[in-house]
Design a protein around this motif. Structure first.
Motif, PDB file in Angstrom:
ATOM      1  N   LEU A 130       0.829  -1.198   0.000  1.00 48.80           N
ATOM      2  CA  LEU A 130       0.000   0.000   0.000  1.00 48.80           C
ATOM      3  C   LEU A 130       0.863   1.247   0.000  1.00 48.80           C
ATOM      4  N   TRP A 171      -7.411   0.485   5.269  1.00 46.93           N
ATOM      5  CA  TRP A 171      -6.350  -0.222   4.539  1.00 46.93           C
ATOM      6  C   TRP A 171      -6.537  -0.112   3.020  1.00 46.93           C
ATOM      7  N   LYS A 172      -6.944   1.079   2.611  1.00 43.90           N
ATOM      8  CA  LYS A 172      -6.999   1.426   1.185  1.00 43.90           C
ATOM      9  C   LYS A 172      -6.128   2.653   0.978  1.00 43.90           C
ATOM     10  N   ASP A 173      -5.424   2.692  -0.136  1.00 47.90           N
ATOM     11  CA  ASP A 173      -4.452   3.772  -0.342  1.00 47.90           C
ATOM     12  C   ASP A 173      -4.860   4.770  -1.411  1.00 47.90           C
ATOM     13  N   ASP A 174      -6.157   4.864  -1.692  1.00 52.78           N
ATOM     14  CA  ASP A 174      -6.615   5.783  -2.745  1.00 52.78           C
ATOM     15  C   ASP A 174      -6.139   7.215  -2.504  1.00 52.78           C
TER      16      ASP A 174
END
Length: 475
Positions: A39, A95-98
């Protein structure tokens, strides 16, 4: 394999350290690409600094409130575990890297997702999740910012029990009824603090005789006392010899070196870190995979004129803020060399990393907090300095009394008797973390003791402890 893409700088690793290196070289006018296998945002954003402190903040706030008459009854009950975990999840963006990817786009830093490995000087091969390979070449430099990973001991049965490392400890979605924590360092004491407050029955198994052994001894003593009072079973001089899950799922069985067996629902091993260089391709440039990368004071890998290593991977100071500092130093050096400039290697030049030798600050977010910078008394004496330790009971400072009943804390400064400067400082107590930067400035800036007398602390704040320390020193 696709046609090679060429950039001035290639950064391997898109954690905070790699992001800083990339942003600084880009700002200097050098085309820069970033390679990331997980990530964007790295360990700190998703499994370390941010989620751990999000877990700990409600714990410390409640502890502070419980010291205040008129407030303690209002916070007598348990924490709202679901709310604490939900807030933690928000800090990791689930836990998302947008958002992090959007930032890279906003500053025009191309992202290559996949595993990057060196393939000779200034050449990187990126293998994507689909197995496709992309070749990148660097005109000026490759920066390794791949960080470190948790190390698990070689114990019988460990491979089959799915132990926690720091990643699982900061991202778990349920509270284990019984948690065994193995280790006595920062991760161990912080996670013991957090999960005990969230409802776990925690046993802390420490191989040595003290907690936080890299700090002054009183730091570990005060933290150990507080953990014990909170209900943590702290056991010194204790090692785990084997681990098993007798039924393949459910409770764990841990065997100790004393022969005793204890049960737990989860076990966290906080027993050290290793560099993420095990498949870096260092053998193609004269090195060895799996090693820490030794660097000079502008973070250039020894023996190379183009390869840099910043952050945990160079083993100088395994802290996010120090890695970001190194990234700024390395980026400035890369940009200067690209412009054909002679780099000034004077001690305080913008191309020389010195703070990670003499003024490394660190806060341990337990109750009480422990904060230190520079050398301990033992370290200063071992380095050959003629020093004096000056201690003061922080509870005697008026500002501390405002923090509530039964304030316990201690401050120490290490004075170089020959140069009349500070070599180090340590503070332990509720609310002391914000004292640390003033100490860092004093140590890094080598501020003379005679000048510190003129830095007047506001009354009534805990920072008045600075005046008391100076008074103790003068006698």
């Amino acid at each position: 394999m696709t046609e090679a893409m060429e950039y001035d700088v290639i950064v391997l690793g898109a954690g905070p350290v790699g992001e800083n290196a990339a942003e600084r070289t880009k700002a200097a006018g050098l085309s820069t690409a970033v390679v990331e296998s997980e990530l964007v945002g790295g360990e700190c954003s998703y499994w370390a600094c941010m989620p751990s402190k999000a877990l700990l903040r409600p714990v410390l706030a409640r502890a502070d409130a419980r010291r205040l008459p008129g407030l303690r009854q209002a916070v007598a009950g348990p924490l709202d575990t679901a709310a604490v975990l939900a807030r933690r999840d928000s800090f990791t963006s689930h836990w998302k890297d947008d958002g992090q990817v959007a930032w890279l786009d906003s500053v025009d830093l191309p992202l290559y997702r996949g595993h990057g490995r060196l393939d000779g000087p200034r050449r990187v091969i990126v293998t994507g999740g689909d197995g496709q390979e992309q070749v990148l070449t660097a005109r000026q430099a490759v920066v390794v910012a791949t960080g470190s990973r948790a190390v698990l001991p070689d114990l019988p049965g460990l491979a089959g029990v799915r132990p926690w490392t720091s990643r699982e400890a900061t991202s778990a979605q349920t509270v284990p009824d019984r948690l065994a924590v193995v280790g006595g360092g920062v991760v161990a004491v912080e996670m013991a603090t957090a999960w005990q407050a969230l409802g776990s029955r925690v046993v802390l198994l420490v191989r040595g005789g003290a907690l936080l052994e890299r700090m002054e001894p009183f730091a570990g003593e005060l933290v150990s006392r507080s953990l014990t009072e909170a209900g943590v079973d702290v056991r010194m001089h204790t090692s785990v010899t084997s681990v098993s899950r007798p039924r393949g799922a459910g409770p764990l069985a841990l065997t100790l070196d004393s022969g005793e067996n204890i049960d737990a629902d989860e076990v966290l091993f906080a027993t050290g870190r290793a560099p993420r260089t095990d498949s870096l391709g260092m053998e193609t440039v004269g090195g060895h995979d799996g090693d820490w990368l030794t660097v000079d004071d502008d973070c250039r890998v020894e023996g190379s004129d183009w390869l840099y290593a910043v952050g945990d991977v160079n083993h100088r100071a395994l802290l996010t803020h120090q890695g970001k500092y190194q990234a700024r130093i390395a980026a400035a050096a890369i940009a200067a060399r690209a412009a054909g400039e002679d780099i000034d290697r004077a001690p305080w030049s913008p191309y020389t990393a010195t703070a990670d030798r003499v003024a490394v600050p660190q806060v341990v977010f337990t109750d009480p907090e422990a904060a230190s910078v520079g050398l301990t008394l033992a370290e200063a004496e071992a380095a050959g300095h003629r020093v004096r330790a000056v201690d003061y009971d922080i509870a005697s400072v008026a500002g501390a009394s405002l923090h509530g009943d039964d304030y316990r804390g201690r401050a120490r400064m290490i004075v170089d008797e020959d140069r009349q400067i500070l070599r180090g400082a340590t503070f332990v107590g509720p609310g002391v973390a914000e004292l640390l930067h003033s100490a860092t400035i004093a140590v890094a800036g080598e501020v003379p003791i005679s000048r510190l007398w003129h830095a007047v602390p506001s009354y009534p704040t805990i920072s008045e402890v600075w005046l008391r320390l100076l008074e103790e020193y003068r006698g």
